[in-house]
Design a protein around this motif. Structure first.
Motif, PDB file in Angstrom:
ATOM      1  N   GLY A 114       0.798  -1.222   0.000  1.00 14.88           N
ATOM      2  CA  GLY A 114       0.000   0.000   0.000  1.00 14.88           C
ATOM      3  C   GLY A 114       0.829   1.269   0.000  1.00 14.88           C
ATOM      4  N   LEU A 115       2.103   1.165   0.331  1.00 15.62           N
ATOM      5  CA  LEU A 115       2.979   2.337   0.352  1.00 15.62           C
ATOM      6  C   LEU A 115       3.525   2.698  -1.029  1.00 15.62           C
ATOM      7  N   ILE A 116       3.369   1.798  -1.983  1.00 14.51           N
ATOM      8  CA  ILE A 116       3.901   2.033  -3.324  1.00 14.51           C
ATOM      9  C   ILE A 116       2.801   2.643  -4.198  1.00 14.51           C
ATOM     10  N   PRO A 117       3.031   3.849  -4.742  1.00 13.53           N
ATOM     11  CA  PRO A 117       2.008   4.482  -5.573  1.00 13.53           C
ATOM     12  C   PRO A 117       1.588   3.584  -6.748  1.00 13.53           C
ATOM     13  N   LEU A 118       0.328   3.560  -7.031  1.00  9.96           N
ATOM     14  CA  LEU A 118      -0.322   2.773  -8.077  1.00  9.96           C
ATOM     15  C   LEU A 118      -0.255   1.265  -7.830  1.00  9.96           C
ATOM     16  N   VAL A 119       0.908   0.749  -7.500  1.00  7.48           N
ATOM     17  CA  VAL A 119       1.030  -0.677  -7.200  1.00  7.48           C
ATOM     18  C   VAL A 119       0.207  -1.003  -5.953  1.00  7.48           C
ATOM     19  N   GLY A 120       0.057  -0.013  -5.069  1.00  6.32           N
ATOM     20  CA  GLY A 120      -0.729  -0.191  -3.861  1.00  6.32           C
ATOM     21  C   GLY A 120      -2.187  -0.512  -4.125  1.00  6.32           C
ATOM     22  N   LEU A 121      -2.682  -0.214  -5.317  1.00  8.33           N
ATOM     23  CA  LEU A 121      -4.054  -0.568  -5.670  1.00  8.33           C
ATOM     24  C   LEU A 121      -4.259  -2.081  -5.651  1.00  8.33           C
ATOM     25  N   TYR A 122      -3.192  -2.817  -5.858  1.00  7.07           N
ATOM     26  CA  TYR A 122      -3.240  -4.280  -5.801  1.00  7.07           C
ATOM     27  C   TYR A 122      -3.671  -4.744  -4.407  1.00  7.07           C
ATOM     28  N   LEU A 123      -3.322  -3.989  -3.388  1.00  4.59           N
ATOM     29  CA  LEU A 123      -3.723  -4.326  -2.017  1.00  4.59           C
ATOM     30  C   LEU A 123      -5.244  -4.322  -1.893  1.00  4.59           C
ATOM     31  N   ILE A 124      -5.906  -3.354  -2.489  1.00  2.00           N
ATOM     32  CA  ILE A 124      -7.372  -3.307  -2.456  1.00  2.00           C
ATOM     33  C   ILE A 124      -7.944  -4.547  -3.140  1.00  2.00           C
ATOM     34  N   TYR A 125      -7.349  -4.931  -4.245  1.00  2.00           N
ATOM     35  CA  TYR A 125      -7.771  -6.142  -4.941  1.00  2.00           C
ATOM     36  C   TYR A 125      -7.633  -7.361  -4.029  1.00  2.00           C
ATOM     37  N   LEU A 126      -6.504  -7.472  -3.357  1.00  2.00           N
ATOM     38  CA  LEU A 126      -6.288  -8.604  -2.450  1.00  2.00           C
ATOM     39  C   LEU A 126      -7.303  -8.619  -1.311  1.00  2.00           C
ATOM     40  N   LEU A 127      -7.564  -7.467  -0.730  1.00  2.00           N
ATOM     41  CA  LEU A 127      -8.477  -7.384   0.409  1.00  2.00           C
ATOM     42  C   LEU A 127      -9.913  -7.718   0.022  1.00  2.00           C
ATOM     43  N   ALA A 128     -10.247  -7.586  -1.252  1.00  2.00           N
ATOM     44  CA  ALA A 128     -11.594  -7.876  -1.718  1.00  2.00           C
ATOM     45  C   ALA A 128     -11.781  -9.343  -2.112  1.00  2.00           C
ATOM     46  N   GLN A 129     -10.700 -10.110  -2.151  1.00  2.00           N
ATOM     47  CA  GLN A 129     -10.787 -11.509  -2.555  1.00  2.00           C
ATOM     48  C   GLN A 129     -11.470 -12.362  -1.497  1.00  2.00           C
ATOM     49  N   GLU A 130     -12.134 -13.426  -1.950  1.00  2.00           N
ATOM     50  CA  GLU A 130     -12.719 -14.384  -1.014  1.00  2.00           C
ATOM     51  C   GLU A 130     -11.595 -15.164  -0.342  1.00  2.00           C
ATOM     52  N   GLY A 131     -11.782 -15.462   0.920  1.00  2.00           N
ATOM     53  CA  GLY A 131     -10.776 -16.198   1.674  1.00  2.00           C
ATOM     54  C   GLY A 131     -10.649 -17.639   1.222  1.00  2.00           C
ATOM     55  N   VAL A 132      -9.532 -18.239   1.589  1.00  2.00           N
ATOM     56  CA  VAL A 132      -9.278 -19.643   1.296  1.00  2.00           C
ATOM     57  C   VAL A 132     -10.249 -20.488   2.117  1.00  2.00           C
ATOM     58  N   ARG A 133     -10.923 -21.403   1.462  1.00  2.00           N
ATOM     59  CA  ARG A 133     -11.853 -22.286   2.181  1.00  2.00           C
ATOM     60  C   ARG A 133     -11.052 -23.318   2.965  1.00  2.00           C
ATOM     61  N   GLY A 134     -11.513 -23.550   4.187  1.00  2.00           N
ATOM     62  CA  GLY A 134     -10.826 -24.514   5.037  1.00  2.00           C
ATOM     63  C   GLY A 134      -9.614 -23.889   5.699  1.00  2.00           C
ATOM     64  N   PRO A 135      -8.945 -24.665   6.519  1.00  2.00           N
ATOM     65  CA  PRO A 135      -7.776 -24.122   7.225  1.00  2.00           C
ATOM     66  C   PRO A 135      -6.616 -23.849   6.259  1.00  2.00           C
TER      67      PRO A 135
END
Length: 116
Positions: free
Chosen positions: A84-105
């Motif tokens: 998130g500290l890297i300009p423009l590349v930090g947008l990838y963090l928003i993409y990651l945070l919006a992803q569905e979690g891994v099912r199961g442990p």
């Protein structure tokens, strides 16, 4: 909505271990933004801008913790927050945070959807 915010602030204040569901992360963020805007408005009206800074410091650790736990839910290290500290590349963090979690442990703990 407020219960998700309070869960992070009360139960997981300094907790960087485990996993957090998408709903937990986004509800915390939504309530945090609303509270910050209200506090900023009131602080501006009474000309005490330092109040907003105190609130920001108070929720810094819970915010970082829930973000790290959200990244754990998708199988990523909490250190991905630094993207998130890297300009423009930090947008990838928003993409990651919006992803569905891994099912199961996964390596970071049990599935929070299955536990809740």
């Amino acid at each position: 909505m407020m219960e998700w915010y309070l869960k992070v602030v009360r139960n997981h204040y300094f907790d960087f271990a485990g996993r957090a569901r998408r709903k937990e992360y986004w509800m915390f963020l939504l309530v945090n933004v609303i509270l910050a805007l209200c506090i900023g408005l009131v602080a501006g009206l009474i000309k005490q801008s330092w109040i907003g800074s105190i609130y920001a410091l108070a929720v810094l650790l819970p915010g970082l913790g829930v973000t790290a736990r959200r990244l754990h839910d998708i199988g990523k290290s909490g250190w991905f927050i630094l993207i998130g500290l890297i300009p423009l590349v930090g947008l990838y963090l928003i993409y990651l945070l919006a992803q569905e979690g891994v099912r199961g442990p996964n390596a970071f703990g049990p599935d929070p959807k299955a536990a809740g």
